[in-house]
Design a protein around this motif. Structure first.
Motif: not given
Length: 175
Positions: A1-10
């Protein structure tokens, strides 16, 4: 819920930046009318463009190229509708409402107010918002095509040339 992955953020950062730049280019190419909100149709297109941009940013199911196609489609259709309605006035009524005079020479036109689902109180509020407390000092109040009320005081009415075809429709309504 708060964080899935750095890839999604990128992905959001990269695709979002590309989509934002694309949106700026598409809007600049399409002209000022695209986001003008002159009428309800323009407003809906503006909201659809914003929704499309949000989908491109947040949905990994939508690629940047699909988003570009969607933005270009919306803006392209908006251009076609604007061109058609500006060249053939009879088509204008399909995508935009006509302005309506709600007050003429200080007198409420109750039939026009009711037909446009407004109340006398809303019209009176527009008069007060314009800085006047007296309907007699108002030459006209026009419900514009974008749904806002335009209050024209007597001292600023002039020759009424900005009223355009509304004068003719008024005369037809009164007969």
């Amino acid at each position: 819920m708060w964080f899935d992955s750095w890839g999604d953020i990128a992905r959001v950062l990269l695709v979002g930046s590309a989509a934002y730049a694309t949106l700026i280019v598409v809007l600049r190419l399409s002209g000022k009318r695209t986001l003008s909100q002159l009428n309800a149709f323009d407003f809906v297109v503006t909201v659809a463009i914003g929704s499309t941009l949000a989908t491109i940013l947040l949905s990994s199911d939508v690629s940047w190229s699909e988003g570009l196609a969607a933005l270009a489609l919306l803006v392209g259709l908006q251009l076609v509708v604007a061109l058609v309605s500006s060249r053939w006035p009879r088509t204008r009524s399909v995508v935009s409402a006509q302005p309506v005079v709600l007050v003429r020479d200080g007198a409420l036109r109750r039939d026009a107010i009711a037909r446009n689902r407004l109340t006398e109180t809303e019209v009176e509020q527009a008069v007060r918002s314009s800085g006047s407390g007296d309907l007699a000092s108002i030459a006209a109040i026009v419900l514009k095509t974008n749904g806002t009320l335009s209050v024209i005081p007597r001292e600023k009415y002039g020759d009424g040339s900005a009223m355009g075809s509304m004068r003719d429709r008024d005369a037809a309504d009164e007969t």
